[in-house]
Design a protein around this motif. Structure first.
Motif, PDB file in Angstrom:
ATOM      1  N   ASN A  70      54.056 -36.381  -2.449  1.00  0.00           N
ATOM      2  CA  ASN A  70      54.215 -36.695  -3.867  1.00  0.00           C
ATOM      3  C   ASN A  70      52.944 -37.100  -4.596  1.00  0.00           C
ATOM      4  N   SER A  71      51.881 -37.411  -3.886  1.00  0.00           N
ATOM      5  CA  SER A  71      50.660 -37.885  -4.552  1.00  0.00           C
ATOM      6  C   SER A  71      49.984 -36.772  -5.337  1.00  0.00           C
ATOM      7  N   GLN A  72      49.469 -37.127  -6.518  1.00  0.00           N
ATOM      8  CA  GLN A  72      48.615 -36.231  -7.289  1.00  0.00           C
ATOM      9  C   GLN A  72      47.189 -36.767  -7.371  1.00  0.00           C
ATOM     10  N   ASP A  73      46.962 -37.940  -6.791  1.00  0.00           N
ATOM     11  CA  ASP A  73      45.605 -38.498  -6.726  1.00  0.00           C
ATOM     12  C   ASP A  73      44.801 -37.889  -5.580  1.00  0.00           C
ATOM     13  N   ARG A  74      45.473 -37.563  -4.490  1.00  0.00           N
ATOM     14  CA  ARG A  74      44.866 -36.940  -3.319  1.00  0.00           C
ATOM     15  C   ARG A  74      45.769 -35.814  -2.843  1.00  0.00           C
ATOM     16  N   LEU A  75      45.159 -34.796  -2.265  1.00  0.00           N
ATOM     17  CA  LEU A  75      45.923 -33.765  -1.569  1.00  0.00           C
ATOM     18  C   LEU A  75      45.858 -34.090  -0.082  1.00  0.00           C
ATOM     19  N   PHE A  76      47.009 -34.160   0.560  1.00  0.00           N
ATOM     20  CA  PHE A  76      47.070 -34.517   1.975  1.00  0.00           C
ATOM     21  C   PHE A  76      47.410 -33.288   2.812  1.00  0.00           C
ATOM     22  N   ILE A  77      46.658 -33.128   3.888  1.00  0.00           N
ATOM     23  CA  ILE A  77      46.844 -32.016   4.812  1.00  0.00           C
ATOM     24  C   ILE A  77      47.189 -32.593   6.180  1.00  0.00           C
ATOM     25  N   HIS A  78      48.198 -32.029   6.839  1.00  0.00           N
ATOM     26  CA  HIS A  78      48.468 -32.423   8.228  1.00  0.00           C
ATOM     27  C   HIS A  78      47.282 -31.973   9.075  1.00  0.00           C
ATOM     28  N   ALA A  79      46.378 -32.913   9.348  1.00  0.00           N
ATOM     29  CA  ALA A  79      45.155 -32.549  10.064  1.00  0.00           C
ATOM     30  C   ALA A  79      44.468 -33.799  10.583  1.00  0.00           C
ATOM     31  N   GLY A  80      43.829 -33.658  11.715  1.00  0.00           N
ATOM     32  CA  GLY A  80      42.875 -34.652  12.151  1.00  0.00           C
ATOM     33  C   GLY A  80      41.525 -34.307  11.542  1.00  0.00           C
ATOM     34  N   ALA A  81      40.674 -35.322  11.362  1.00  0.00           N
ATOM     35  CA  ALA A  81      39.376 -35.052  10.748  1.00  0.00           C
ATOM     36  C   ALA A  81      38.338 -36.055  11.233  1.00  0.00           C
ATOM     37  N   VAL A  82      37.144 -35.551  11.527  1.00  0.00           N
ATOM     38  CA  VAL A  82      36.033 -36.391  12.000  1.00  0.00           C
ATOM     39  C   VAL A  82      34.745 -35.897  11.351  1.00  0.00           C
ATOM     40  N   SER A  83      33.678 -36.662  11.546  1.00  0.00           N
ATOM     41  CA  SER A  83      32.359 -36.284  11.033  1.00  0.00           C
ATOM     42  C   SER A  83      31.339 -36.388  12.151  1.00  0.00           C
ATOM     43  N   TRP A  84      30.474 -35.385  12.238  1.00  0.00           N
ATOM     44  CA  TRP A  84      29.425 -35.372  13.256  1.00  0.00           C
ATOM     45  C   TRP A  84      28.091 -35.073  12.588  1.00  0.00           C
ATOM     46  N   LYS A  85      27.244 -36.081  12.515  1.00  0.00           N
ATOM     47  CA  LYS A  85      25.899 -35.938  11.955  1.00  0.00           C
ATOM     48  C   LYS A  85      25.920 -35.276  10.578  1.00  0.00           C
ATOM     49  N   GLY A  86      26.858 -35.723   9.743  1.00  0.00           N
ATOM     50  CA  GLY A  86      26.960 -35.202   8.387  1.00  0.00           C
ATOM     51  C   GLY A  86      27.836 -33.982   8.233  1.00  0.00           C
ATOM     52  N   HIS A  87      28.308 -33.404   9.324  1.00  0.00           N
ATOM     53  CA  HIS A  87      29.214 -32.253   9.278  1.00  0.00           C
ATOM     54  C   HIS A  87      30.659 -32.757   9.391  1.00  0.00           C
ATOM     55  N   THR A  88      31.496 -32.384   8.452  1.00  0.00           N
ATOM     56  CA  THR A  88      32.903 -32.795   8.504  1.00  0.00           C
ATOM     57  C   THR A  88      33.737 -31.697   9.160  1.00  0.00           C
ATOM     58  N   ILE A  89      34.607 -32.113  10.068  1.00  0.00           N
ATOM     59  CA  ILE A  89      35.426 -31.190  10.851  1.00  0.00           C
ATOM     60  C   ILE A  89      36.887 -31.510  10.581  1.00  0.00           C
ATOM     61  N   VAL A  90      37.657 -30.505  10.166  1.00  0.00           N
ATOM     62  CA  VAL A  90      39.082 -30.668   9.895  1.00  0.00           C
ATOM     63  C   VAL A  90      39.860 -29.810  10.883  1.00  0.00           C
ATOM     64  N   ILE A  91      40.878 -30.424  11.508  1.00  0.00           N
ATOM     65  CA  ILE A  91      41.678 -29.742  12.535  1.00  0.00           C
ATOM     66  C   ILE A  91      43.134 -29.770  12.085  1.00  0.00           C
ATOM     67  N   PRO A  92      43.592 -28.777  11.304  1.00  0.00           N
ATOM     68  CA  PRO A  92      44.963 -28.796  10.810  1.00  0.00           C
ATOM     69  C   PRO A  92      45.963 -28.439  11.903  1.00  0.00           C
ATOM     70  N   GLY A  93      47.197 -28.899  11.721  1.00  0.00           N
ATOM     71  CA  GLY A  93      48.242 -28.561  12.680  1.00  0.00           C
ATOM     72  C   GLY A  93      49.387 -29.533  12.610  1.00  0.00           C
ATOM     73  N   ARG A  94      50.566 -29.051  12.920  1.00  0.00           N
ATOM     74  CA  ARG A  94      51.745 -29.900  12.969  1.00  0.00           C
ATOM     75  C   ARG A  94      51.700 -30.756  14.233  1.00  0.00           C
TER      76      ARG A  94
END
Length: 266
Positions: free
Chosen positions: A95-119
């Motif tokens: 229901n949020s319109q302030d943020r879009l939420f994705i079923h995903a894990g996410a991390v950052s490595w030395k400035g690179h952002t990694i998104v791992i979507p999945g149920r």
């Protein structure tokens, strides 16, 4: 006996409890950044019923309602709080319109952002935990939050790690000594599931294909399709989309980190 109305990520939520001592425990499961509302008009109302008097030889049950629907009935207040947190997260995500939420894990490595979507049960938490063990910074375990400009933001929750001996365990990211990542554009989207004896040999996908795959894992896509597609298009503007089966988590994570280290040198 007690209650509070608040807004978080543009969603208005109410909580009422039979025992005022329970309210603080329930509020501890609300995402950071919530603000109290003066009005009692909310989009969703949670009610927590707990025993005020305990008697011997009697089961003492805690009950959680979401609006008029019973969500949980358990003897353990921790189980009720887990169910509340999960349901609240899904309600915010849908229901949020302030943020879009994705079923995903996410991390950052030395400035690179990694998104791992999945149920659920696709292994994203397993990979997130392994990335954190390797020194990555933490965005999220199950819901990745993206703003209108396409930047990824932290949505820090305890990791729900499944083990063969103890089932599902909640592990705070602090146990991995993981730093909280800062808002950044998405660098890499990993579309992957575990397969026995597989080795991480990904194939690139177009950004259009990436948007479609992320859309499949976006809870608000049906209610707010234009909003979801618009944000996702911005989110993957500078991202690479990689798809492939993976084997053991250690090999996959090291392959990804080595690849990103190589990109940093070019």
């Amino acid at each position: 006996m007690a209650g509070v109305a608040f807004e978080v990520f543009g969603v208005r939520v109410g909580i009422r409890v039979g025992d005022p001592l329970v309210l603080e425990a329930v509020l501890s499961r609300v995402p950071a950044g919530w603000t109290r509302l003066k009005s009692a008009v909310v989009d969703r109302l949670y009610s927590v019923v707990t025993p005020l008097v305990r008697r011997r030889n009697v089961r003492h049950l805690c009950v959680l309602y979401g609006d008029h629907t019973r969500l949980s009935r358990t003897e353990r207040i921790e189980d009720l709080l887990d169910h509340f947190e999960s349901d609240l997260d899904l309600h915010i995500a849908a229901n949020s319109q302030d943020r879009l939420f994705i079923h995903a894990g996410a991390v950052s490595w030395k400035g690179h952002t990694i998104v791992i979507p999945g149920r659920s049960h696709t292994g994203k938490t397993t990979l997130v935990a392994e990335f954190l063990k390797s020194g990555a910074a933490y965005y999220s375990d199950d819901l990745a939050a993206v703003d209108h400009a396409g930047y990824l933001h932290p949505y820090p929750r305890d990791l729900s790690v499944r083990t063969e001996s103890k089932g599902s365990q909640r592990i705070p990211p602090e146990e991995f000594r993981a730093a909280r990542a800062q808002p950044r554009p998405i660098s890499l989207v990993l579309l992957t599931e575990y397969a026995e004896n597989a080795r991480w040999r990904p194939q690139p996908l177009s950004r259009g294909q990436g948007v479609l795959r992320l859309l499949e894992n976006t809870p608000s896509a049906r209610k707010q399709p234009a909003f979801a597609i618009g944000v996702l298009e911005k989110a993957v503007e500078g991202a690479e989309i990689h798809q492939g089966w993976r084997g053991e988590k250690e090999q996959t994570v090291q392959e990804v980190l080595t690849y990103l280290d190589g990109r940093s040198l070019t």
